[in-house]
Design an enzyme around this catalytic site. Structure first.
Site, PDB file in Angstrom:
ATOM      1  N   GLN A 142       1.312  -0.892  -0.032  1.00  8.58           N
ATOM      2  CA  GLN A 142       0.003   0.027   0.007  1.00  8.58           C
ATOM      3  C   GLN A 142       0.867   0.657   0.402  1.00  8.58           C
ATOM      4  OE1 GLN A 142      -3.426   0.259  -0.739  1.00  8.58           O
ATOM      5  NE2 GLN A 142      -3.594  -1.798  -0.678  1.00  8.58           N
ATOM      6  N   SER A 143       2.280   1.484  -0.282  1.00 10.52           N
ATOM      7  CA  SER A 143       3.190   2.248  -0.394  1.00 10.52           C
ATOM      8  C   SER A 143       2.673   3.432  -1.067  1.00 10.52           C
ATOM      9  CB  SER A 143       4.252   1.979  -1.420  1.00 10.52           C
ATOM     10  OG  SER A 143       5.504   2.989  -1.334  1.00 10.52           O
ATOM     11  N   ASN A 144       2.505   4.878  -0.551  1.00 13.69           N
ATOM     12  CA  ASN A 144       1.606   5.583  -1.866  1.00 13.69           C
ATOM     13  C   ASN A 144       3.025   6.025  -2.048  1.00 13.69           C
ATOM     14  OD1 ASN A 144      -0.777   6.804   0.707  1.00 13.69           O
ATOM     15  ND2 ASN A 144       1.190   6.732   1.746  1.00 13.69           N
TER      16      ASN A 144
END
Ligand SMILES: *Cc1c(COP(=O)(O)O)cnc(C)c1O
Length: 333
Positions: free
Chosen positions: A73-75
């Site tokens: 879920q890395s921005n």
């Protein structure tokens, strides 16, 4: 003072600064938020500013393919994908999932990675410990195909990415003049340290006496003090000035607060989610569960516990993360 590198233009600046009226009354301080969550390229928050410099360097080196990494879920990974599409670059992500498999249901940032058509290599938590080696291997395979790959480290928190927040600091100084406010403290979230390093450097180079305070959402403060010192060393090569005194000062005067990481990186507790809802209801502003929700909760707690005595005007940087809200609704502890 300009660093000796040309950034690309990706964001909408200046991002607005708003006052949280009801919370300010309650705490007896003026609390402002800089809406860097509005920075641009699909609400990419602080990553937009960093990528303007990282990708500026990539393009100046003739890169055609960008490789970077992060949690599923890395921005940062998703922001890199959208920025690459804006600039017409290819992009390859190395993402960490629990079991190293592609998630069956795509959601949050990861869903956007798919919509933007990123190439993705998934690694398990164990495999991800060697992410640097994996990225190097991917880089070499592109090189052997005759491509020109460029590697961006976790969170773009290296010397060049950090310049985005040196520039962001200068933007704040200009806004102070226009708004006729002087901020005593600037507070940001620390996830990999680049945002904080850039703000701190701006404060030093401009000889300002603001408190620059980082609130960690993962590791303890000693870990990040060392990390930020290393980032600042890397950043020094982009300036035509002597960094000796600045680096010396960074050994003793980085103000990094630990203790608000709760269950750890990307684990959201009920207290934290209740806090995010309380602020949403009170001020109409959404903080994210992984970064800003934890850090802003830390700021409010510190003030309630008697901290920030010497600060009347406090500016918190909203570094983004909205897409995290669409996948952590299920996380629990
Ligand atoms: C990446 C990120 C951070 C952390 O910034 P660093 O420069 O890596 O310390 C903070 N907030 C959000 C929303 C992020 O995506």
């Amino acid at each position: 003072m300009k660093p000796n590198i040309m950034p690309v233009s990706l964001g909408n600046y200046p991002t607005p600064i708003i006052k949280l009226e009801r919370l300010s009354k309650e705490l007896g301080k003026s609390i402002y938020v800089k809406r860097d969550d509005y920075s641009g390229i699909e609400l990419s928050g602080n990553k937009t500013r960093k990528l303007e410099y990282s990708l500026g360097e990539a393009i100046s080196k003739g890169a055609d393919t960008i490789i970077t990494c992060g949690a599923v879920q890395s921005n940062h990974a998703r922001a890199t994908v959208s920025a690459c599409r804006v600039l017409g670059l290819d992009v390859h992500l190395v993402l960490r999932t629990k079991d190293g498999k592609e998630p069956e249901e795509k959601e949050g940032n990861n869903l956007l990675d798919y919509i933007f058509g990123a190439k993705i290599t998934y690694l398990s938590e164990e495999e991800f410990k060697n992410y640097n080696e994996v990225m190097e291997n991917i880089k070499n395979s592109y090189l052997s195909e005759g491509k020109n790959p460029y590697l961006i480290p976790v969170g773009a928190s290296n010397g060049v990415g950090t310049l985005g927040y040196f520039n962001g600091y200068e933007e704040i100084l200009n806004q102070e003049k226009n708004l006729n406010i002087s901020f005593d403290s600037i507070v940001c979230t620390i996830g990999s340290g680049g945002t904080f390093a850039g703000l701190w450097l701006g404060n030093e180079i401009h000889n300002e006496l603001k408190n620059i305070i980082g609130i960690s959402i993962s590791e303890g403060s000693d870990y990040f003090k060392e990390k930020v010192q290393n980032i600042l060393k890397e950043t020094s090569i982009y300036f035509d000035i002597d960094f000796k005194d600045i680096l010396k000062k960074s050994e003793s005067s980085l103000d990094i607060v630990g203790g608000y990481q709760g269950g750890g990186y990307a684990i959201s507790t009920k207290e934290e989610r209740d806090f995010i809802e309380e602020i949403a209801l009170k001020e109409g502003i959404i903080f994210d569960p992984v970064y800003t929700g934890k850090a802003f909760r830390g700021l409010v707690s510190e003030i309630k516990n008697g901290g920030f005595q010497d600060s009347e005007n406090i500016l918190f940087i909203h570094t983004g993360g909205i897409f995290g809200s669409f996948s952590y609704h299920k996380s629990d502890s």
